[in-house]
Write a protein that holds these residues in place. Structure first.
Motif, short mmCIF file in Angstrom:
data_model
loop_
_atom_site.label_atom_id
_atom_site.label_comp_id
_atom_site.label_asym_id
_atom_site.label_seq_id
_atom_site.Cartn_x
_atom_site.Cartn_y
_atom_site.Cartn_z
N UNK A 176 95.38 75.03 55.12
CA UNK A 176 94.02 75.55 55.06
C UNK A 176 93.04 74.45 54.67
N UNK A 177 93.46 73.60 53.74
CA UNK A 177 92.57 72.51 53.31
C UNK A 177 92.13 71.66 54.50
N UNK A 178 93.03 71.39 55.42
CA UNK A 178 92.68 70.60 56.59
C UNK A 178 91.70 71.34 57.51
N UNK A 179 91.63 72.64 57.39
CA UNK A 179 90.69 73.43 58.21
C UNK A 179 89.28 73.44 57.64
N UNK A 180 89.17 73.29 56.32
CA UNK A 180 87.86 73.46 55.69
C UNK A 180 87.24 72.16 55.19
N UNK A 181 88.01 71.08 55.13
CA UNK A 181 87.47 69.85 54.53
C UNK A 181 86.43 69.19 55.45
N UNK A 209 80.82 75.41 48.32
CA UNK A 209 80.20 74.84 49.53
C UNK A 209 79.80 75.92 50.53
N UNK A 210 80.64 76.92 50.68
CA UNK A 210 80.45 77.92 51.74
C UNK A 210 80.01 79.28 51.21
N UNK A 230 90.50 73.13 44.13
CA UNK A 230 90.18 72.94 45.55
C UNK A 230 89.48 74.18 46.11
N UNK A 231 90.00 75.33 45.76
CA UNK A 231 89.41 76.58 46.24
C UNK A 231 88.00 76.79 45.70
N UNK A 271 88.15 83.23 60.55
CA UNK A 271 87.16 82.37 61.21
C UNK A 271 86.10 81.88 60.21
N UNK A 272 86.12 82.46 59.00
CA UNK A 272 85.09 82.15 58.00
C UNK A 272 85.63 81.10 57.02
N UNK A 273 84.87 80.05 56.81
CA UNK A 273 85.34 78.98 55.92
C UNK A 273 85.36 79.41 54.45
#
Length: 326
Positions: free
Chosen positions: A321-326, A192-193, A185-186, A268-270
């Motif tokens: 965290x996953x819910x913040x970046x997905x 992506x980012x 996942x990471x 604040x950074x994905x």
């Protein structure tokens, strides 16, 4: 034996004593082993640390970087007794040796302490205020390695996969699946980012912000030591490593991590959030354990216990965290 171990033959001691007296002019009383290529040197006046590097370039990088930090007034770095590249460096037993002051630390620095966690971050912030200015030093810019986060972590993950058939015999399937899940996942989201990470301004990172590299003296002065892993990268890498180091002591609480001002900015950074999900410590522990288990059987027990500790809170942290970046 050579200085590659914790023992030396008498003639090696005498040779080292002679070289130290010739180069620095002091009388050596004894030499004590600390760890590989690091020795305490007791003289009639004071105590020093002698560190060995496998190449002249590595030693030169340390001398130039630490001297330059002092020159631009970052005082939380040990003083070197090597004055120039042509004097003060000892070539002995296949290594290039550099002498620095020994910092006596009677006050433990621990990430269990909220004060120490905060003070360490403040010092790290101060360090980057100065270290970034040295990036334009010709020798440092030319010879310092570039830190490749994704490549480094992918290699660590692939090594873990190599050992996986044996590791499956040591810990529960649920724990294995979580390690694989969070690593994939990471890495997926980091890809992506990653462009936003590479767009950040480079600095000279410390590279090893473990608690043992912060020393607090009796007069409460805090030092940052051991610059062996300095590299060119955004300063966020040091904050990322620091976050991974302190999260177990925050019980994997995102809310607690966010309370730290320097961390709040990074969160604040994905790409940074994506990297926080990576189980770097678990992979490191198991890779080391599987490498050493024949000579040190207890390392497997330690790795298993470490994996079990705070397992549920770590899972919740990753999902948050996953819910913040997905």
């Amino acid at each position: 034996m050579s200085m590659r171990t914790n023992e030396m033959r008498d003639d090696h001691y005498y040779r080292l004593f002679f070289l130290l007296k010739k180069e620095y002019g002091f009388k050596v009383e004894k030499v004590t082993f600390i760890k590989r290529n690091v020795w305490l040197i007791y003289t009639t006046e004071r105590i020093y640390v002698l560190k060995g590097y496998s190449s002249f370039k590595q030693a030169a990088l340390q001398i130039i970087f630490m001297k330059s930090l002092k020159q631009i007034e970052f005082q939380a770095v040990p003083c070197l007794r090597t004055n120039t590249l042509s004097s003060g460096m000892i070539h002995f037993h296949y290594f290039y040796w550099v002498l620095q002051d020994y910092i006596s630390s009677q006050i433990p620095f621990r990430f269990t302490s909220s004060k120490d966690r905060s003070d360490g971050l403040n010092l790290l912030e101060q360090y980057h205020h100065y270290s970034g200015r040295l990036l334009h030093h010709p020798f440092l810019y030319l010879h310092l390695p570039r830190y490749e986060l994704y490549t480094k972590w992918l290699q660590r993950y692939e090594r873990f996969l190599y050992f996986l058939p044996l590791i499956r015999q040591k810990i529960h399937a649920e724990e294995i699946e979580f390690i694989l899940y969070s690593a994939n996942l990471s890495l997926k989201n980091l890809t992506r980012f990653y462009h936003s990470f590479t767009d950040e301004t480079n600095s000279i990172i410390h590279g090893d912000v473990a608690s043992h590299n912060f020393l607090r003296t009796d007069d409460e002065k805090l030092y940052l030591i051991d610059y062996d892993l300095i590299a060119v990268a955004p300063k966020s890498i040091d904050y990322l490593q620091y976050a991974h180091r302190i999260l177990p002591f925050l019980e994997w609480s995102f809310a607690e991590l966010k309370k730290l001002p320097q961390m709040n900015e990074q969160l604040k950074k994905k790409w940074f959030l994506s990297a926080l999900m990576f189980p770097a410590d678990l992979l490191r522990e198991w890779n080391v354990a599987m490498t050493k288990y024949l000579s040190e059987p207890r390392c497997l027990i330690r790795a298993s216990e470490y994996t079990n500790s705070q397992f549920e809170s770590r899972k919740q942290f990753v999902e948050e965290i996953y819910h913040m970046v997905r």
